[in-house]
Design a protein around this motif. Structure first.
Motif, mmCIF file in Angstrom:
data_model
loop_
_atom_site.group_PDB
_atom_site.id
_atom_site.type_symbol
_atom_site.label_atom_id
_atom_site.label_comp_id
_atom_site.label_asym_id
_atom_site.label_seq_id
_atom_site.Cartn_x
_atom_site.Cartn_y
_atom_site.Cartn_z
ATOM 1 N N GLY A 249 0.821 -1.191 0.000
ATOM 2 C CA GLY A 249 0.000 0.000 0.000
ATOM 3 C C GLY A 249 0.859 1.247 0.000
ATOM 4 N N THR A 250 0.229 2.368 -0.328
ATOM 5 C CA THR A 250 0.923 3.652 -0.362
ATOM 6 C C THR A 250 0.390 4.550 0.744
ATOM 7 O OG1 THR A 250 1.254 3.511 -2.756
ATOM 8 C CG2 THR A 250 1.408 5.699 -1.758
ATOM 9 N N PRO A 251 1.213 4.834 1.760
ATOM 10 C CA PRO A 251 0.770 5.768 2.804
ATOM 11 C C PRO A 251 0.447 7.133 2.207
ATOM 12 C CG PRO A 251 2.777 4.602 3.461
ATOM 13 C CD PRO A 251 2.557 4.307 2.009
ATOM 14 N N SER A 257 4.759 12.919 8.059
ATOM 15 C CA SER A 257 5.358 12.053 9.084
ATOM 16 C C SER A 257 5.414 10.596 8.641
ATOM 17 C CB SER A 257 4.566 12.164 10.397
ATOM 18 O OG SER A 257 3.246 11.630 10.237
ATOM 19 N N TYR A 258 4.806 10.279 7.488
ATOM 20 C CA TYR A 258 4.820 8.900 6.997
ATOM 21 C C TYR A 258 6.075 8.592 6.172
ATOM 22 C CZ TYR A 258 -0.120 8.229 8.270
ATOM 23 O OH TYR A 258 -1.309 8.086 8.944
ATOM 24 N N TYR A 259 6.792 9.630 5.748
ATOM 25 C CA TYR A 259 7.925 9.407 4.845
ATOM 26 C C TYR A 259 9.243 9.849 5.479
ATOM 27 C CZ TYR A 259 4.539 8.119 1.311
ATOM 28 O OH TYR A 259 3.536 7.473 0.626
ATOM 29 N N PRO A 280 15.447 3.612 -2.977
ATOM 30 C CA PRO A 280 15.678 5.026 -2.673
ATOM 31 C C PRO A 280 14.729 5.630 -1.649
ATOM 32 C CG PRO A 280 14.561 4.802 -4.783
ATOM 33 C CD PRO A 280 14.898 3.417 -4.323
ATOM 34 N N GLU A 281 13.577 4.996 -1.393
ATOM 35 C CA GLU A 281 12.570 5.644 -0.545
ATOM 36 C C GLU A 281 12.282 4.805 0.696
ATOM 37 O OE1 GLU A 281 8.647 8.405 -1.322
ATOM 38 O OE2 GLU A 281 9.324 7.013 -2.863
ATOM 39 N N ARG A 282 11.989 5.519 1.799
ATOM 40 C CA ARG A 282 11.695 4.842 3.067
ATOM 41 C C ARG A 282 10.509 5.512 3.752
ATOM 42 N NH1 ARG A 282 16.577 3.259 1.872
ATOM 43 N NH2 ARG A 282 17.489 1.417 2.864
ATOM 44 N N ILE A 283 9.767 4.693 4.521
ATOM 45 C CA ILE A 283 8.624 5.205 5.266
ATOM 46 C C ILE A 283 8.830 4.942 6.751
ATOM 47 C CG2 ILE A 283 7.030 4.969 3.323
ATOM 48 C CD1 ILE A 283 5.986 2.390 4.584
ATOM 49 N N THR A 284 7.933 5.453 7.554
ATOM 50 C CA THR A 284 8.061 5.344 9.015
ATOM 51 C C THR A 284 7.205 4.205 9.562
ATOM 52 O OG1 THR A 284 6.236 6.891 9.381
ATOM 53 C CG2 THR A 284 8.461 7.829 9.151
ATOM 54 N N GLU A 285 7.466 3.849 10.805
ATOM 55 C CA GLU A 285 6.640 2.836 11.489
ATOM 56 C C GLU A 285 5.204 3.330 11.602
ATOM 57 O OE1 GLU A 285 8.363 1.719 15.181
ATOM 58 O OE2 GLU A 285 10.230 0.968 14.285
ATOM 59 N N ALA A 287 3.632 5.069 9.414
ATOM 60 C CA ALA A 287 2.997 4.847 8.117
ATOM 61 C C ALA A 287 2.545 3.400 7.977
ATOM 62 C CB ALA A 287 3.974 5.203 6.996
ATOM 63 N N VAL A 288 3.380 2.455 8.443
ATOM 64 C CA VAL A 288 3.007 1.044 8.359
ATOM 65 C C VAL A 288 1.793 0.772 9.237
ATOM 66 C CG1 VAL A 288 3.769 -1.318 8.823
ATOM 67 C CG2 VAL A 288 5.358 0.334 7.821
ATOM 68 N N ALA A 289 1.766 1.397 10.405
ATOM 69 C CA ALA A 289 0.659 1.172 11.339
ATOM 70 C C ALA A 289 -0.655 1.725 10.808
ATOM 71 C CB ALA A 289 0.988 1.797 12.694
ATOM 72 N N ASN A 290 -0.593 2.771 9.985
ATOM 73 C CA ASN A 290 -1.819 3.461 9.580
ATOM 74 C C ASN A 290 -2.150 3.346 8.098
ATOM 75 O OD1 ASN A 290 -2.440 4.589 12.208
ATOM 76 N ND2 ASN A 290 -0.675 5.942 11.893
ATOM 77 N N SER A 291 -1.501 2.407 7.406
ATOM 78 C CA SER A 291 -1.812 2.199 5.988
ATOM 79 C C SER A 291 -1.808 0.710 5.692
ATOM 80 C CB SER A 291 -0.778 2.913 5.099
ATOM 81 O OG SER A 291 0.446 2.194 5.088
ATOM 82 N N SER A 292 -2.089 0.365 4.434
ATOM 83 C CA SER A 292 -2.109 -1.049 4.044
ATOM 84 C C SER A 292 -0.723 -1.574 3.695
ATOM 85 C CB SER A 292 -3.056 -1.247 2.857
ATOM 86 O OG SER A 292 -2.696 -0.386 1.797
ATOM 87 N N ALA A 293 0.315 -0.742 3.815
ATOM 88 C CA ALA A 293 1.684 -1.213 3.584
ATOM 89 C C ALA A 293 2.058 -2.221 4.660
ATOM 90 C CB ALA A 293 2.652 -0.032 3.580
ATOM 91 N N LYS A 294 2.644 -3.338 4.236
ATOM 92 C CA LYS A 294 3.012 -4.401 5.171
ATOM 93 C C LYS A 294 4.494 -4.730 4.992
ATOM 94 C CE LYS A 294 -1.547 -6.484 4.433
ATOM 95 N NZ LYS A 294 -1.890 -5.609 3.273
ATOM 96 N N ILE A 295 5.139 -5.109 6.067
ATOM 97 C CA ILE A 295 6.551 -5.458 5.987
ATOM 98 C C ILE A 295 6.678 -6.887 5.472
ATOM 99 C CG2 ILE A 295 8.668 -5.813 7.281
ATOM 100 C CD1 ILE A 295 7.840 -3.566 9.135
ATOM 101 N N ASN A 296 7.446 -7.047 4.414
ATOM 102 C CA ASN A 296 7.739 -8.359 3.842
ATOM 103 C C ASN A 296 9.126 -8.791 4.314
ATOM 104 O OD1 ASN A 296 5.356 -8.304 2.013
ATOM 105 N ND2 ASN A 296 6.483 -6.614 1.087
ATOM 106 N N PRO A 297 9.273 -10.046 4.745
ATOM 107 C CA PRO A 297 10.569 -10.470 5.292
ATOM 108 C C PRO A 297 11.644 -10.622 4.224
ATOM 109 C CG PRO A 297 9.057 -12.321 5.184
ATOM 110 C CD PRO A 297 8.260 -11.107 4.821
#
Length: 404
Positions: A249-251, A257-259, A280-285, A287-297
């Motif tokens: 997902g895209t925060p 504060s998400y990026y 090149p791009e990073r998001i914050t914890e 952003a992960v908590a409040n969007s559909s972006a999920k951490i993939n191992p």
């Protein structure tokens, strides 16, 4: 200078920018800069016009004249030509061409002189004008000392230059053909691999269906009436049965504060059909908590689902999130990571075709997880991957040698 050669100014050998006097109704060739080919070919095209329409405001030339671009970057790109096959032998064109009419010489020899690195370097020493509209100094076409070999030697030099150019063209064409062959060979290797024809089956291998039933007692193969056509020990499943898949997902971009956080966030353009070492791009914890972006191992296999990148792949060398246009297999059940990767690589055209023909085609996670796979025994998967990488390594070495 070699024996028999002289050094003379350009003006001793050519008339500069001559004018033509012909009937206004004569059909002639009109040549803007775009119709003069750059490089070493010396080719040009023309548009047919009436002389009265082009005789004013343009340079004049006739068959046998040399035209040389005087403006940057056309001069450095070697936009120069010998005019030939013009209607009625005459033409006119852009005033950014300087016309040199040979007096007594072998014209093609001097075309190659004017295309040489030496001449280009001499011309660019004295550029005039503002950046983007720079032109070479007029003296490059009049006072510069250029070599004058004997006429017969000029002809021999041109013959030798063109012999080497012909050989180079053959090599370049063969290189293009070989690169196409390498691409086709890789595709054929993958096709053989996913149909059980790349390595032999081993009757001692545990059948794929036994492994899948041990992992999931409720597993039911996707028979579809084709089981008898499968190699020994293989079974039909779909991708959802042999892996755990999740999309990203895209925060919200409006929340700053998400990026610029610490968690890698991939887009489809970051996929490279190989191991992904950085993004090149990073998001914050947050952003992960409040969007559909999920951490993939680490080790997840990613596939693009959107636009021109459909089917592009990547393997994560670190934990990371993705946008919604990526789907990730984060857990492998009865399939090795690399066998899945190569299987997906072999299916790119199929996934692209499922994306439709719109301006922005896309596939969904559902299409991916419901896609059938002919699954070999685990041990055979490992042998297949080993053979693929062995063959690809040879082809990659050839490809790298072509690019040197």
């Amino acid at each position: 200078m070699p024996e028999g050669w002289e050094s003379v100014p350009v003006s001793d050998l050519f008339l500069l920018n001559p004018k033509s006097e012909i009937d206004d109704t004569t059909h002639c060739g009109f040549i803007p800069m775009s119709l003069v080919e750059d490089g070493f070919s010396g080719n040009h095209l023309y548009e047919e016009r009436i002389w009265k329409d082009i005789k004013k405001g343009y340079c004049h030339f006739q068959n046998g004249d040399i035209g040389i671009a005087k403006i940057s970057p056309c001069f450095e790109n070697r936009k120069s030509t010998i005019f030939e096959n013009l209607p009625n032998g005459y033409g006119a064109g852009t005033t950014e061409l300087v016309i040199l009419r040979p007096i007594i010489l072998y014209t093609k020899f001097y075309l190659y002189v004017f295309k040489s690195d030496w001449y280009v370097q001499e011309g660019t020493k004295y550029f005039k004008g503002v950046v983007g509209q720079q032109r070479v100094h007029k003296e490059i076409f009049t006072d510069l000392q250029i070599p004058l070999p004997p006429f017969a030697e000029q002809q021999r030099i041109v013959a030798e230059i063109e012999r080497w150019f012909s050989l180079i063209d053959i090599i370049e064409n063969e290189k293009d053909d070989l690169q196409t062959t390498i691409k086709q060979t890789k595709s054929k290797i993958l096709d053989l691999a996913i149909h059980g024809k790349l390595v032999p089956q081993d009757p001692n291998d545990e059948p794929a269906i036994k492994l899948l039933k041990r992992i999931n007692p409720d597993f039911v193969p996707c028979d579809n009436g084709h089981s008898e056509k499968l190699p020994s020990g293989w079974c039909i499943a779909n991708l959802g049965m042999i892996g755990v898949w999740q999309s990203g997902g895209t925060p919200s971009r409006s929340n700053k504060s998400y990026y610029e956080g610490s968690i890698p966030w991939l887009k489809t353009g970051d996929l490279n059909d190989g191991l992904i070492m950085d993004v090149p791009e990073r998001i914050t914890e947050e952003a992960v908590a409040n969007s559909s972006a999920k951490i993939n191992p680490t080790g997840s296999v990613l596939i693009a689902m959107y636009g021109a990148t459909i089917g592009k792949l990547g393997i994560l060398a670190f934990p990371a999130t993705t946008n919604q246009a990526c789907c990730a297999c984060i857990e492998f059940r009865g399939i090795t990571q690399l066998f899945l990767f190569y299987f997906l690589l072999s299916q790119r055209k199929t996934f692209v075709s499922k994306g439709g023909g719109g301006a922005q085609p896309n596939i969904s996670k559902e299409i991916i997880v419901n896609h059938d796979i002919h699954l070999p025994p685990l041990a055979e998967q490992q042998r297949i991957v080993q053979k693929i990488e062995e063959l690809f390594s040879v082809l990659d070495n050839i490809q790298n040698a072509l690019e040197v």
